[in-house]
Scaffold this active site. Structure first.
Site, mmCIF file in Angstrom:
data_model
loop_
_atom_site.group_PDB
_atom_site.id
_atom_site.type_symbol
_atom_site.label_atom_id
_atom_site.label_comp_id
_atom_site.label_asym_id
_atom_site.label_seq_id
_atom_site.Cartn_x
_atom_site.Cartn_y
_atom_site.Cartn_z
ATOM 1 N N HIS A 68 0.827 -1.207 0.000
ATOM 2 C CA HIS A 68 0.000 0.000 0.000
ATOM 3 C C HIS A 68 0.870 1.269 0.000
ATOM 4 C CE1 HIS A 68 -3.562 2.442 1.331
ATOM 5 N NE2 HIS A 68 -2.569 3.222 1.728
ATOM 6 N N GLU A 69 1.740 1.362 0.992
ATOM 7 C CA GLU A 69 2.575 2.565 1.087
ATOM 8 C C GLU A 69 3.502 2.675 -0.123
ATOM 9 O OE1 GLU A 69 1.811 4.797 3.094
ATOM 10 O OE2 GLU A 69 0.529 3.573 4.384
ATOM 11 N N HIS A 103 1.832 4.521 -2.812
ATOM 12 C CA HIS A 103 1.947 5.985 -2.666
ATOM 13 C C HIS A 103 3.323 6.437 -3.161
ATOM 14 C CE1 HIS A 103 -1.725 6.761 -0.503
ATOM 15 N NE2 HIS A 103 -1.396 6.082 0.556
ATOM 16 N N HIS A 134 3.517 6.683 -6.813
ATOM 17 C CA HIS A 134 2.785 7.870 -7.278
ATOM 18 C C HIS A 134 3.722 9.091 -7.275
ATOM 19 C CE1 HIS A 134 -1.452 9.981 -6.961
ATOM 20 N NE2 HIS A 134 -0.886 10.142 -8.136
HETATM 21 ZN ZN LIG Z 1 -2.660 5.293 2.057
#
Ligand SMILES: [Zn+2]
Length: 717
Positions: free
Chosen positions: A508-509, A512, A515
């Site tokens: 998940h992280e 980010h 991104h």
């Molecule tokens: Zn998040």
């Protein structure tokens, strides 16, 4: 819930509005000028040019005491830059006003980014004091800029010519966003109202900071010491070793200590047969900030909420939620309620059914007492073991943290062709950190710092932040990002073995981080994760879909001792068992999202009784006593100190997008479909240079659909 941490909300909001760019020539403060100022500043490494590889922060040279003077100096530099823009005798143009604003404050942004990253991940007394002191000063500084009428006149004059300007799309977007943000921050308020707004902003900053400090103190103060090994149930060896070292650290000669940090509390609640101990730990966790002591957060919350209503009213909105949502993808709280109401009844029904099954199981063990919240995880684990012969602890050996990290790197390579190379001798804020250079066909793309283990100096949860944003005005500035976790630290002879959900958090992280790393825009203020908050969890959550696919698991989920790939039968069992508790997960999450929206839908500034308000809000949605909202108000950092006020729903909103996206990949028959990956990467590269809906429509050529998420959660239609 994992989050993306930037700066405290107050500051973040302003910085986004003011659009500060990193790393312009302004960073190179001339040595002559420095010698004229005091000695402390002249040797302050934060204000010097960073002659490190890739311009990474020189952590070895920076001491905690350096931040405050450097931040103050950077504020004065920023003030001078703004003065030049405002006092420019030439008529306002895109270059001399909008773009000049975008690149102003570079030194301040550079230092605040590092400061808030370190303060979150490795704080100490000085850093905490600095945060407390500088918060209100920064809030006042940014108020001075966003509420500067002369500056706004120039912005407005450029905005009024927008249709005649021969500029690119990103430039035009920058103009309209700058105009919109200044206008909605209250620049047109007059006299007393403007002063009151400044006062409110300052108070909000102080209260948010106090909220976080109280929470950290409450979390660290508690300890559950266990002296009888049978109270540990079938806790894995690595966690037993960790609890033993925690006990030593806390001055015990023997035994095991458990804390209120998630990696410590959750496994204990799952495995300990000692019901009274589970209850004690659960109670301590769920009463943080609600103990009527000096760390109590209730008064802070009621004041914060009232101030937000007052601020919203001053700015022309009925509620804080109206103000926040006006620039989100969801637009209105009605749209959020509509989405949640569509899912809530199914989730609640599922959770109630599970509760009955769990309570029956407890009864069969001869326990006559009522089934409680502190029993939930224990009996879920038991039922999983019984029904699916699945024990989460059996999966840990397959999720050694370095292997999981490698899995994330390999996935990034498969999808986007990028690779990760360790940077030897990189300067870090903590020796446990790992630092990598990100490359594409040998070309430097950026840097990622990864900080894995829980410790007292770190805030709870997991998050990503950006130390340097990508931009490309005069030259290409590459991004520097961080990922932070609270995994159990390795102990002597025991590596850090993750639970499945902890492994999920890593992906998940990392989403980010990608991104931020794959960003390719002109302006820093619209690069990477600078997107609406209800869009920002999309690129992170989508990674969780890939990580549990058998063909991805096969690349990294290897037994830390034998190297054996996680057996297909165990994956199957794990997936079925994980699906089992979906009702609980959805309910505890959505209850928190409802709670947040209800707090911020208040229309008047009456100070609320926090306990009563929360109890009523939860009664209204029919929440059952055995489940608490994932965050009760008094430890709801996302909302009261982390920038997610009226925004905790964002995870669900983004989940609609990620389930829809992954479903598209699946439909092609290839979860790594190169054509779709390319389009997906283009969307990441565009950062926040378009609205959330435009980004999505450009990617899939249509609006998002909710059905794939309903199917995934087993909610049907
Ligand atoms: Zn998040």
């Amino acid at each position: 819930m994992f989050f993306i941490l930037k700066l405290p909300f107050q500051i973040l909001q302003f910085i986004k509005q003011i659009r500060i760019l990193l790393f312009t020539t302004l960073i190179l403060i001339s040595c002559k000028e420095k010698k004229k100022t005091n000695n402390e500043i002249s040797i302050n490494p934060l204000l010097s040019e960073w002659k490190t590889p890739f311009g990474m922060p020189p952590f070895d040279e920076i001491s905690s005491a350096d931040y405050l003077p450097a931040l103050r100096k950077a504020i004065t530099i920023h003030k001078d830059e703004i003065k030049i823009i405002v006092e420019n005798k030439e008529r306002a143009t895109f270059k001399n006003t909008i773009e000049a604003l975008e690149i102003s404050g570079a030194v301040l942004k550079k230092i605040t980014n590092v400061f808030y990253a370190v303060n979150a991940a490795n704080t100490d007394k000085i850093l905490r004091e600095t945060a407390k002191t500088i918060g209100p000063e920064l809030a006042a500084h940014f108020d001075e800029i966003t509420l500067n009428s002369e500056l706004f006149k120039r912005i407005e004059s450029v905005y009024n010519q927008i249709h005649q300007l021969d500029l690119g799309k990103q430039e035009l977007f920058l103009i309209s966003e700058t105009y919109k943000n200044y206008k909605s921050s209250g620049v047109n308020l007059k006299g007393e109202q403007k002063e009151r707004l400044k006062e409110i902003n300052k108070k909000i900053t102080i209260l948010s900071n106090k909220f976080e400090t109280n929470l950290l103190d409450e979390t660290n103060a508690f300890e559950l010491h266990v002296s009888d090994k049978k109270d540990l149930g079938n806790l894995s060896e690595s966690l037993i070793a960790l609890a033993a070292s925690e006990a030593k650290k806390r001055g015990h000669d023997s035994g095991w200590s458990f804390t209120l940090q998630r990696p410590s509390i959750n496994p204990f609640l799952e495995v300990s047969p000692n019901r009274a101990m589970r209850e004690k730990l659960f109670k301590a966790y769920t009463h943080r900030g609600d103990n009527d002591n000096s760390n109590d957060n209730k008064k802070i919350i009621s004041e914060l909420v009232a101030l937000r209503v007052e601020k919203a009213n001053l700015l022309g909105y009925k509620t804080w939620a109206d103000k926040v949502l006006s620039n989100r993808m969801a637009k209105k709280s009605e749209n959020v309620f509509k989405l949640m109401n569509q899912m809530w009844p199914s989730a609640l029904a599922m959770a109630k059914k599970d509760k009955n099954a769990l309570a029956t199981m407890m009864k069969k063990e001869g326990i006559k007492d009522k089934f409680r919240g502190s029993d939930w995880r224990y009996y879920v684990a038991k039922l999983r073991a019984k029904k699916y012969s699945f024990n989460e602890e059996d999966t840990r050996p397959y999720f050694e943290f370095n292997n999981v990290r490698e899995g994330a790197f390999k996935l990034a390579y498969t999808l986007f062709g990028i690779t990760f190379k360790p940077i030897e001798n990189a300067q870090k804020w903590h020796p446990d950190q790992q630092v990598f250079e990100v490359l594409e066909n040998g070309k430097h793309l950026g840097v990622i710092y990864m900080d894995f283990f829980a410790r007292e100096s770190k805030r709870g949860g997991a998050w990503m932040n950006e130390i340097r944003m990508q931009s490309n005005i005069n030259s290409f500035v590459t991004p520097i990002v961080t990922n932070n976790f609270n995994y159990p630290a390795p102990t002597k002879g025991q590596p850090s073995l993750l639970s499945f959900s902890e492994a999920q958090t890593l992906f998940h992280e990392f989403g980010h981080a990608l991104h931020g790393l794959l960003s390719n825009v002109k302006y820093a203020s619209m690069s990477g994760t600078n997107v609406p908050r209800d869009f920002v969890e999309f690129p992170s959550q989508v990674m969780e879909n890939w990580m549990s696919e058998p063909q991805v698991l096969a690349t990294y989920a290897k037994h830390y001792k034998t190297g054996e790939i996680i057996p297909a039968a165990l994956i199957k069992k794990m997936n079925i068992a994980n699906d089992f508790d979906e009702g609980f997960r959805s309910v505890e999450y959505m209850a928190a999202a409802y709670l947040d929206l209800k707090w911020h839908s208040l229309k008047d500034t009456t100070l609320q009784d926090v306990r009563k308000f929360e109890a009523n809000a939860m009664r209204d949605i029919g929440l059952i006593n055995e489940i608490l909202p994932r965050y009760r108000s008094t430890y709801y950092s996302h909302v009261f100190s982390g920038g997610y006020s009226a925004g905790y729903y964002s995870y669900l909103w983004s989940e609609v997008l990620d389930a829809d996206t992954f479903n598209e990949f699946k439909k092609t028959g290839d979860i790594f479909n190169p054509e779709l990956s390319k389009k997906y990467r283009a969307m990441l590269a565009a950062g926040g240079s378009k609205s959330g809906m435009d980004l999505y429509k450009n990617f899939l050529g249509r609006k998002p659909k909710i059905e794939p998420l309903l199917v995934k959660k087993g909610f049907g239609k």
